[in-house]
Design a protein around this motif. Structure first.
Motif, mmCIF file in Angstrom:
data_model
loop_
_atom_site.group_PDB
_atom_site.id
_atom_site.type_symbol
_atom_site.label_atom_id
_atom_site.label_comp_id
_atom_site.label_asym_id
_atom_site.label_seq_id
_atom_site.Cartn_x
_atom_site.Cartn_y
_atom_site.Cartn_z
ATOM 1 N N LYS A 26 0.859 -1.175 0.000
ATOM 2 C CA LYS A 26 0.000 0.000 0.000
ATOM 3 C C LYS A 26 0.895 1.225 0.000
ATOM 4 C CE LYS A 26 -3.320 2.425 2.925
ATOM 5 N NZ LYS A 26 -4.146 2.849 1.822
ATOM 6 N N THR A 27 0.798 2.034 -0.998
ATOM 7 C CA THR A 27 1.629 3.229 -1.069
ATOM 8 C C THR A 27 0.746 4.454 -1.158
ATOM 9 O OG1 THR A 27 1.763 3.147 -3.464
ATOM 10 C CG2 THR A 27 3.461 1.967 -2.231
ATOM 11 N N GLN A 57 4.684 -4.117 7.633
ATOM 12 C CA GLN A 57 3.722 -4.777 8.514
ATOM 13 C C GLN A 57 2.685 -3.742 8.963
ATOM 14 O OE1 GLN A 57 3.973 -8.105 9.134
ATOM 15 N NE2 GLN A 57 5.831 -8.229 7.873
ATOM 16 N N ASP A 58 1.728 -4.183 9.783
ATOM 17 C CA ASP A 58 0.637 -3.285 10.176
ATOM 18 C C ASP A 58 1.119 -2.156 11.088
ATOM 19 O OD1 ASP A 58 -1.166 -4.673 8.703
ATOM 20 O OD2 ASP A 58 -1.781 -5.976 10.352
ATOM 21 N N GLY A 90 4.634 -8.516 13.627
ATOM 22 C CA GLY A 90 3.678 -7.499 13.212
ATOM 23 C C GLY A 90 4.223 -6.094 13.162
ATOM 24 N N VAL A 91 5.534 -5.960 13.263
ATOM 25 C CA VAL A 91 6.166 -4.630 13.290
ATOM 26 C C VAL A 91 7.157 -4.522 12.140
ATOM 27 C CG1 VAL A 91 7.631 -3.063 14.624
ATOM 28 C CG2 VAL A 91 5.944 -4.499 15.795
ATOM 29 N N ARG A 125 2.001 9.364 9.770
ATOM 30 C CA ARG A 125 1.118 8.220 10.005
ATOM 31 C C ARG A 125 1.826 7.009 10.583
ATOM 32 N NH1 ARG A 125 -1.934 7.765 4.424
ATOM 33 N NH2 ARG A 125 -2.005 5.591 5.115
ATOM 34 N N VAL A 126 3.128 7.094 10.828
ATOM 35 C CA VAL A 126 3.781 5.961 11.500
ATOM 36 C C VAL A 126 3.311 5.947 12.956
ATOM 37 C CG1 VAL A 126 5.787 6.073 9.987
ATOM 38 C CG2 VAL A 126 5.838 7.266 12.195
ATOM 39 N N ASP A 127 3.503 4.828 13.634
ATOM 40 C CA ASP A 127 3.040 4.708 15.016
ATOM 41 C C ASP A 127 4.022 5.345 15.991
ATOM 42 O OD1 ASP A 127 0.538 2.961 14.823
ATOM 43 O OD2 ASP A 127 1.974 1.867 13.591
#
Length: 643
Positions: A26-27, A57-58, A90-91, A125-127
């Motif tokens: 997804k870009t 990853q998510d 997941g990271v 938008r990164v965590d």
């Protein structure tokens, strides 16, 4: 800017590869960035899909180095943290570098946000956004990163929709000038703590916890410092009065330390860049820490104690790393690689392993007293004798004793003789000026020592080879740093440094020695920031608004932007840079500890004035700095704890 046909063809080929590799991801920003790459220098800086990148990853961890791709991609710490993030379920880690000015300006003009390299998602938008703070002159570049990412500068203005912004790296031992801009800092070594921070944030975000709740949890992780949980008050004379913890934060945050290097994997499958980066080779950290005790050296105090990997571990990891990366050169890195107790065995085994393969082994820096005859011959067998670098730091023995540089002129000249007899023809020597108690005689001694080195080098080779001998002398200015015995010392003024530089030039040999020195203006600014407090934050922001970014690049540096910023903010930089401190003054970093006691630093400061040496505790008795006892860590030599 227009690309040549050849360059454009290469760019299109790279873009096609990147698009093919990216087709399943997804870009977001790639369609907007792609057209800009034809209008900027070195577009390959901004294209991912190099060998060794991780799958998205998510949960995304942004890992930012606030400089260009060529500088940041070579950073060993960033690679280790990238590897650590990607080891978690997941990271995924996503790299972020500061675009050069041409692309930054285009992005700003087109209103395009800063992007991560792996998936071209907006950085906002990164965590978690982890930012390496490598040196003081990167601070305005950090603000440029936040600006391009459309992330508010001040942490208090960022709500739960923004990523946590966490700083780490060498400058976090006094992060106070940046305190308003970061949510948290990781003090010390990050491989283990970084995973704990990510796991905590990932779990609590899934539970719907707020940023404030997450930060209150993070302060329970050893090494995590949340600056908003500390109130700072000031005296009328400008000095700090008190630093008071709130929200249950500890009175003092101690640095995080890896107790056993064998439990921390080195870089196993490094990303292999398309373009040439500053250290384009496989790097393997063979030891961490240095207990030589140079009194000016912040790294020597903050990375204590010494912990070595074993020879077996180094050889195995070197073979694996070269196989997985395809590099034909390996650099055995550390603060002082020649100090490794098994270095000769390591180099001998690696030379034998790679004999005839074209692979070379290099050491980034050497100590005069640790460069043996055997080591000279071993390194000479590697084939690439690109030059040796040594750092006597001072020209006279008296001043070397002041700074606790346990080397003598005789050792340096013997080392030069060995090296040039073994085949080297180039040597570079590093010195400093502006040291405590320094006189003009000490500065003149730098020139005299350089002359002796040149004459020794010439005597050590055949007459026909003497013309190819090069002696380089690089002279920097002492910038007193936090957590060192010189943290109480005033930094020499620009006028005094310029005068000392003239003295130096007068005493330097006219032929055979290439002399260079650091810009005094840059050293002055570095000195202000290095010991600055939270009141410097508005100055950093004002300097950025005046156009400061990439300050470490000499062609981009402008002292005027900074002087204007100081004036706009009514900040007196001389108060920070040129003022001597009393031993009982409360420093901006008083609530942060490297494990080295304040009493030890005071004792070392006094011993400097008395010209008294302190021995290296790795190979001698304990010197009482307190790091091992406070941090519950041992000196490890050759993979074994020292008894």
């Amino acid at each position: 800017m227009f690309l040549s046909r050849h360059a454009e063809a290469i760019l299109k080929a790279i873009v096609r590869v990147a698009e093919n590799n990216r087709s399943s991801k997804k870009t977001d920003l790639w369609p907007q960035i792609r057209p800009l790459l034809y209008r900027v220098e070195r577009p390959s800086r901004y294209i991912d899909s190099e060998w060794g990148v991780a799958e998205a990853q998510d949960y995304r961890v942004g890992l930012c180095y606030p400089d260009t791709y060529e500088v940041g991609q070579a950073n060993q710490a960033l690679a280790l943290l990238y590897q650590a993030a990607n080891s978690l379920d997941g990271v995924s880690g996503e790299r972020i570098f500061l675009p050069w000015i041409d692309l930054s300006d285009l992005m700003r003009k087109e209103d395009i946000e800063l992007f991560t390299l792996e998936s071209f998602m907006p950085v906002s938008r990164v965590d978690i956004l982890g930012i390496t703070i490598p040196y003081e002159l990167s601070y305005t570049s950090i603000l440029e990163v936040l600006s391009l990412a459309h992330i508010p500068f001040r942490a208090k203005y960022r709500d739960d929709s923004y990523p946590l912004v966490i700083g780490g790296g060498p400058c976090v031992f006094n992060p106070e000038p940046l305190a308003d801009f970061f949510d948290a800092f990781l003090i010390g070594e990050g491989e283990e703590a970084w995973k704990e921070i990510i796991s905590t944030d990932k779990t609590m975000r899934a539970q719907g916890k707020t940023k404030q709740e997450i930060l209150e949890k993070l302060v329970g992780i050893s090494g995590v410092y949340v600056p908003s949980f500390y109130d700072v008050s000031y005296r009328e004379d400008g000095r700090i009065s008190t630093i008071t913890p709130t929200h249950g934060a500890p009175d003092r945050v101690y640095k995080r330390v890896v107790t056993d290097m064998e439990t921390v994997a080195p870089i196993q499958c490094p990303i292999v860049p398309y373009v040439d980066v500053v250290h384009n080779r496989y790097t393997l950290e063979i030891l961490r820490g240095c207990t030589r005790g140079c009194r000016f050296c912040q790294a020597g105090m903050t990375y204590r104690p010494v912990r070595e990997r074993s020879a077996d571990s180094i050889v195995k990891n070197a073979i694996d790393g070269l196989r997985d990366s395809g590099y034909d050169e390996i650099s055995l890195t550390s603060l002082s690689s020649a100090d490794h107790s098994q270095l000769e065995e390591v180099v001998r085994r690696l030379q034998k392993q790679f004999e005839g393969s074209g692979v070379s082994v290099s050491l980034p820096s050497l100590r005069v007293d640790a460069f043996s005859i055997d080591m000279a011959h071993l390194m000479a067998q590697g084939g690439r004798k690109t030059g040796l670098t040594f750092a006597p730091e001072a020209g006279s023995q008296r001043l070397r004793d002041v700074i606790n540089k346990n080397v003598t002129e005789e050792q340096l000249l013997e080392t030069v003789e060995r090296a040039f007899k073994a085949g080297w023809r180039r040597i570079k020597l590093y010195f400093m000026i502006g040291l405590p108690t320094e006189t003009d005689e000490d500065i003149a001694a730098i020139g005299e020592l350089a002359g002796k080195v040149l004459r020794t080098a010439k005597k050590s080779v055949e007459p026909g080879q003497r013309g190819g001998i090069t002696v380089g002398v690089s002279v920097s200015t002492l910038v007193p740093k936090s957590h060192t015995p010189f943290q109480w010392e005033p930094q020499a003024t620009d006028e005094e440094i310029h005068r000392k530089q003239r003295v130096l030039r007068d005493f330097m040999p006219r032929k055979g020695v290439n002399l260079s020195w650091h810009d005094a203006d840059i050293s002055f600014l570095e000195g202000v920031i290095a010991r600055g407090d939270r009141r410097l934050s508005p100055v950093l922001e004002a300097a950025w608004r005046n156009g400061a970014r990439f300050d470490a690049w000499s062609e981009q540096f402008s002292l005027k932007r900074w002087l204007d910023a100081f004036e706009e903010c009514a900040y007196n930089p001389a108060f920070t840079a040129h003022r001597a401190r009393d031993y009982d003054e409360v420093f901006p970093w008083a609530h942060l500890s490297t494990g080295v006691s304040d009493a030890y630093l005071v004792a070392e400061a006094k011993k400097a004035r008395e010209e008294v040496l302190t021995q290296d505790c790795s190979f001698d008795s304990c010197t009482g700095c307190g790091a091992c006892q406070t941090l519950d860590v041992d000196i490890v030599l050759g993979g074994e704890k020292r008894q």
